[in-house]
Scaffold this active site. Structure first.
Site, PDB file in Angstrom:
ATOM      1  N   GLY A  28       5.759   9.810 -27.995  1.00 53.04           N
ATOM      2  CA  GLY A  28       4.792   8.976 -28.716  1.00 53.04           C
ATOM      3  C   GLY A  28       3.667   9.871 -29.214  1.00 53.04           C
ATOM      4  O   GLY A  28       3.734  10.424 -30.312  1.00 53.04           O
ATOM      5  N   SER A  29       2.649  10.057 -28.360  1.00 51.22           N
ATOM      6  CA  SER A  29       1.564  10.979 -28.729  1.00 51.22           C
ATOM      7  C   SER A  29       2.128  12.384 -28.949  1.00 51.22           C
ATOM      8  O   SER A  29       1.704  13.101 -29.856  1.00 51.22           O
ATOM      9  CB  SER A  29       0.508  11.023 -27.613  1.00 51.22           C
ATOM     10  N   GLY A  67     -17.647 -19.863 -28.381  1.00 52.21           N
ATOM     11  CA  GLY A  67     -17.622 -20.523 -27.076  1.00 52.21           C
ATOM     12  C   GLY A  67     -16.197 -20.877 -26.675  1.00 52.21           C
ATOM     13  O   GLY A  67     -15.256 -20.137 -27.003  1.00 52.21           O
ATOM     14  N   ARG A  96      -3.999   7.140 -41.328  1.00 51.28           N
ATOM     15  CA  ARG A  96      -5.061   6.703 -40.408  1.00 51.28           C
ATOM     16  C   ARG A  96      -6.240   6.072 -41.124  1.00 51.28           C
ATOM     17  O   ARG A  96      -6.920   5.206 -40.580  1.00 51.28           O
ATOM     18  CB  ARG A  96      -5.566   7.915 -39.620  1.00 51.28           C
ATOM     19  N   TYR A 114       8.038  18.071 -39.622  1.00 50.49           N
ATOM     20  CA  TYR A 114       6.803  17.994 -38.820  1.00 50.49           C
ATOM     21  C   TYR A 114       5.578  18.023 -39.734  1.00 50.49           C
ATOM     22  O   TYR A 114       4.594  17.335 -39.504  1.00 50.49           O
ATOM     23  CB  TYR A 114       6.754  19.123 -37.774  1.00 50.49           C
ATOM     24  N   THR A 161      -3.246   7.341 -30.835  1.00 52.08           N
ATOM     25  CA  THR A 161      -4.168   6.566 -30.001  1.00 52.08           C
ATOM     26  C   THR A 161      -5.600   7.082 -30.201  1.00 52.08           C
ATOM     27  O   THR A 161      -5.821   8.148 -30.785  1.00 52.08           O
ATOM     28  CB  THR A 161      -3.810   6.709 -28.506  1.00 52.08           C
ATOM     29  N   GLU A 202      -0.387   4.890 -34.918  1.00 46.47           N
ATOM     30  CA  GLU A 202      -0.772   6.036 -35.773  1.00 46.47           C
ATOM     31  C   GLU A 202      -1.747   6.977 -35.053  1.00 46.47           C
ATOM     32  O   GLU A 202      -2.697   7.490 -35.635  1.00 46.47           O
ATOM     33  CB  GLU A 202      -1.300   5.567 -37.126  1.00 46.47           C
TER      34      GLU A 202
HETATM   35  C1  LIG Z   1       3.001  -2.400 -32.794  1.00 46.47           C
HETATM   36  C2  LIG Z   1       3.353  -0.961 -32.908  1.00 46.47           C
HETATM   37  C3  LIG Z   1       3.793  -0.459 -34.128  1.00 46.47           C
HETATM   38  C4  LIG Z   1       4.161   0.885 -34.249  1.00 46.47           C
HETATM   39  N1  LIG Z   1       4.677   1.346 -35.438  1.00 46.47           N
HETATM   40  C5  LIG Z   1       5.236   2.594 -35.493  1.00 46.47           C
HETATM   41  C6  LIG Z   1       5.966   3.021 -36.657  1.00 46.47           C
HETATM   42  O1  LIG Z   1       6.090   2.296 -37.660  1.00 46.47           O
HETATM   43  N2  LIG Z   1       6.541   4.255 -36.630  1.00 46.47           N
HETATM   44  C7  LIG Z   1       6.452   5.085 -35.566  1.00 46.47           C
HETATM   45  O2  LIG Z   1       6.999   6.185 -35.627  1.00 46.47           O
HETATM   46  N3  LIG Z   1       5.740   4.707 -34.442  1.00 46.47           N
HETATM   47  C8  LIG Z   1       5.142   3.483 -34.387  1.00 46.47           C
HETATM   48  N4  LIG Z   1       4.462   3.078 -33.254  1.00 46.47           N
HETATM   49  C9  LIG Z   1       4.352   3.999 -32.118  1.00 46.47           C
HETATM   50  C10 LIG Z   1       2.923   4.444 -31.884  1.00 46.47           C
HETATM   51  O3  LIG Z   1       2.531   5.362 -32.879  1.00 46.47           O
HETATM   52  C11 LIG Z   1       2.858   5.007 -30.451  1.00 46.47           C
HETATM   53  O4  LIG Z   1       2.975   3.907 -29.574  1.00 46.47           O
HETATM   54  C12 LIG Z   1       1.566   5.762 -30.200  1.00 46.47           C
HETATM   55  O5  LIG Z   1       1.540   6.958 -30.945  1.00 46.47           O
HETATM   56  C13 LIG Z   1       1.380   6.083 -28.713  1.00 46.47           C
HETATM   57  O6  LIG Z   1       2.542   6.636 -28.159  1.00 46.47           O
HETATM   58  P1  LIG Z   1       3.109   6.049 -26.778  1.00 46.47           P
HETATM   59  O7  LIG Z   1       3.242   4.583 -26.943  1.00 46.47           O
HETATM   60  O8  LIG Z   1       4.323   6.816 -26.408  1.00 46.47           O
HETATM   61  O9  LIG Z   1       1.964   6.321 -25.725  1.00 46.47           O
HETATM   62  P2  LIG Z   1       1.763   7.680 -24.888  1.00 46.47           P
HETATM   63  O10 LIG Z   1       1.836   8.848 -25.819  1.00 46.47           O
HETATM   64  O11 LIG Z   1       2.633   7.657 -23.708  1.00 46.47           O
HETATM   65  O12 LIG Z   1       0.256   7.519 -24.413  1.00 46.47           O
HETATM   66  C14 LIG Z   1      -0.118   6.749 -23.280  1.00 46.47           C
HETATM   67  C15 LIG Z   1      -1.606   7.012 -22.993  1.00 46.47           C
HETATM   68  O13 LIG Z   1      -1.813   8.415 -22.711  1.00 46.47           O
HETATM   69  C16 LIG Z   1      -2.802   8.936 -23.557  1.00 46.47           C
HETATM   70  N5  LIG Z   1      -2.494  10.340 -23.893  1.00 46.47           N
HETATM   71  C17 LIG Z   1      -1.286  10.847 -24.269  1.00 46.47           C
HETATM   72  N6  LIG Z   1      -1.399  12.161 -24.525  1.00 46.47           N
HETATM   73  C18 LIG Z   1      -2.712  12.495 -24.320  1.00 46.47           C
HETATM   74  C19 LIG Z   1      -3.469  13.695 -24.427  1.00 46.47           C
HETATM   75  N7  LIG Z   1      -2.907  14.846 -24.817  1.00 46.47           N
HETATM   76  N8  LIG Z   1      -4.781  13.661 -24.118  1.00 46.47           N
HETATM   77  C20 LIG Z   1      -5.363  12.504 -23.740  1.00 46.47           C
HETATM   78  N9  LIG Z   1      -4.711  11.331 -23.622  1.00 46.47           N
HETATM   79  C21 LIG Z   1      -3.400  11.325 -23.919  1.00 46.47           C
HETATM   80  C22 LIG Z   1      -2.786   8.058 -24.802  1.00 46.47           C
HETATM   81  O14 LIG Z   1      -4.036   8.109 -25.478  1.00 46.47           O
HETATM   82  C23 LIG Z   1      -2.478   6.695 -24.211  1.00 46.47           C
HETATM   83  O15 LIG Z   1      -3.672   6.082 -23.777  1.00 46.47           O
HETATM   84  C24 LIG Z   1       4.046   1.750 -33.134  1.00 46.47           C
HETATM   85  C25 LIG Z   1       3.575   1.246 -31.912  1.00 46.47           C
HETATM   86  C26 LIG Z   1       3.257  -0.080 -31.782  1.00 46.47           C
HETATM   87  C27 LIG Z   1       2.812  -0.604 -30.439  1.00 46.47           C
END
Ligand SMILES: Cc1cc2nc3c(=O)[nH]c(=O)nc-3n(C[C@H](O)[C@H](O)[C@H](O)COP(=O)(O)OP(=O)(O)OC[C@H]3O[C@@H](n4cnc5c(N)ncnc54)[C@H](O)[C@@H]3O)c2cc1C
Length: 391
Positions: A143-144, A351, A255, A244, A377, A375
């Site tokens: 994700g991230s 309320g 964003r 990438y 966190t 996009e």
């Molecule tokens: C409704 C919805 C629509 C979406 N649409 C798309 C889409 O169209 N295409 C697509 O590709 N993706 C999409 N996403 C995915 C979205 O971009 C990811 O959910 C997001 O980037 C976070 O990744 P994750 O869920 O794996 O969380 P994680 O990466 O597991 O993060 C979990 C927590 O750890 C924190 N964290 C992680 N790494 C670090 C770090 N290095 N330093 C500090 N804190 C950190 C994060 O801030 C977060 O609070 C969508 C997600 C949702 C929920």
């Protein structure tokens, strides 16, 4: 010292002053959102479905091809207009806004910028008029840390065979085209990541489970399953191994539009709160007469304006071809926080009824949460900002 009494030839415009064209465009979308979308927002939220007729109307209005050049059947507009559209729609329905957001500021933009002439001819006219597209980067394990993706692509003659699973893909239930990232050479790490144009009908491709979400429920979010999915080599977008770069640069821009979605949402919540405060009577007068309520509204209005200024500035920088990465991250980070705070305060101003589905602020409060997640966190935006200011 330069002579500061002499006005420069072309003094910069205040950020929120719109050109005639921008104003007309914004008015048209606000009208569409108010008259056509608003009556269906609650039912679409409950059903977790965006109405097909409204999607068609968004295509007919040109909202799905704002920046697509007129030669390809689009509106020939600019990124700032896309941002205005997302903001105006979000004030009424953040789900409608994200559909338009992903189509314009992500999918169409990637093809306009990185696509070959042949790819533009094949896809842009459809994207402007009938075909929804998705951006498929995230996976269960990435994700991230997006470039840790496990989906891989193997060259077989004039095709690639792609295998893997994508998660969280916005618009996937409606999309005909997926800008999908897979690693074509895992030995190169992230330099093997490649962007493919995957059509819904390609063999081995399937849209999987649709998520049941807290907010933006009418916007579909699905899993994608690729099992030896055959994609013509002609559908590699940009160069092999440059995925990438496409992903980073696209998300940097995208964003700004999420900032616009959150600003629009916050404005919508504020507008509802002002209207309700003028009408709701307690202690023999409208609650808007109480200074405690006035101060809340004043703070909300100030924060919404600050979010808008960050978003518009980042968008204007992008249109001017100036660096905008830090400003985009700031805009998204701040606007999503403002959206959550403003929607929460709006619920309180309503309320008890604010806590029910009979009034629109409950939904906006739920919808706001996603701004701090997708996009990138909030922490990822802060990392971007910190990297730039410490460099
Ligand atoms: C409704 C919805 C629509 C979406 N649409 C798309 C889409 O169209 N295409 C697509 O590709 N993706 C999409 N996403 C995915 C979205 O971009 C990811 O959910 C997001 O980037 C976070 O990744 P994750 O869920 O794996 O969380 P994680 O990466 O597991 O993060 C979990 C927590 O750890 C924190 N964290 C992680 N790494 C670090 C770090 N290095 N330093 C500090 N804190 C950190 C994060 O801030 C977060 O609070 C969508 C997600 C949702 C929920």
């Amino acid at each position: 010292m330069p002579n500061i009494t002499e006005a420069p030839a072309a003094s910069p415009q205040p950020l929120t002053v719109l050109s005639e064209v921008e104003k007309m465009f914004q008015d048209a979308i606000r009208r569409f959102a108010r008259e056509r979308i608003a009556p269906h927002v609650r039912a679409m939220d409950e059903a977790g479905l965006f109405r097909k007729d409204l999607l068609h109307e968004m295509f007919d209005l040109g909202l799905m091809g704002i920046e697509i050049p007129e030669d390809y059947g689009g509106q020939g507009g600019d990124f700032f207009q896309a941002v205005l559209a997302v903001e105006a729609l979000a004030a009424v329905d953040p789900s409608a806004a994200v559909i338009v957001d992903v189509q314009n500021t992500i999918a169409n933009n990637v093809i306009i910028r990185w696509g070959s002439d042949d790819q533009k001819r094949r896809y842009l006219p459809k994207l402007a008029t009938e075909m929804v597209a998705s951006f498929a980067l995230s996976e269960a394990g990435s994700g991230s840390d997006a470039f840790a993706l496990a989906t891989h692509a193997e060259k077989r003659g004039d095709h690639y065979a792609i295998t893997g699973r994508k998660l969280w893909i916005t618009n996937a239930a409606e999309s005909g085209l997926f800008l999908l990232f897979a690693n074509a050479d895992p030995s190169q790490g992230h330099r093997g990541i490649t962007c493919f144009l995957v059509e819904r009908g390609f063999p081995g491709f399937q849209v999987g489970k649709k998520e049941d979400k807290l907010g933006i429920r009418a916007s579909s979010t699905c899993e994608l399953i690729l099992d030896d999915c055959l994609v013509p080599a002609d559908n590699v977008l940009g160069e092999v191994g440059k995925g990438y770069k496409i992903a980073i640069e696209t998300l940097n821009e995208g964003r700004i539009a999420i900032g616009a979605q959150m600003t629009g949402l916050a404005q919508g919540a504020l507008d509802h709160a002002i209207a309700y405060a003028k009408q709701r009577q307690q202690f023999g007068k409208p609650i808007a007469d109480f200074q405690g309520v006035q101060f809340e509204l004043a703070q909300m209005a100030t924060e919404v304006e600050a979010a808008r200024l960050l978003v518009y500035n980042a968008a204007r920088l992008r249109v001017a071809g100036l660096p905008f990465v830090t400003e985009a991250a700031m805009a998204k980070y701040f606007a999503s926080q403002v959206a959550e705070d403003t929607a929460s305060r709006a619920v309180e101003i309503f309320g008890g009824v604010g806590f029910t589905k009979d009034y629109p602020v409950e939904k906006l409060y739920r919808d706001a949460k996603i701004g701090r997640i997708y996009e990138g966190t909030t922490n990822i935006q802060k990392l971007t900002i910190a990297k730039q200011i410490l460099a």
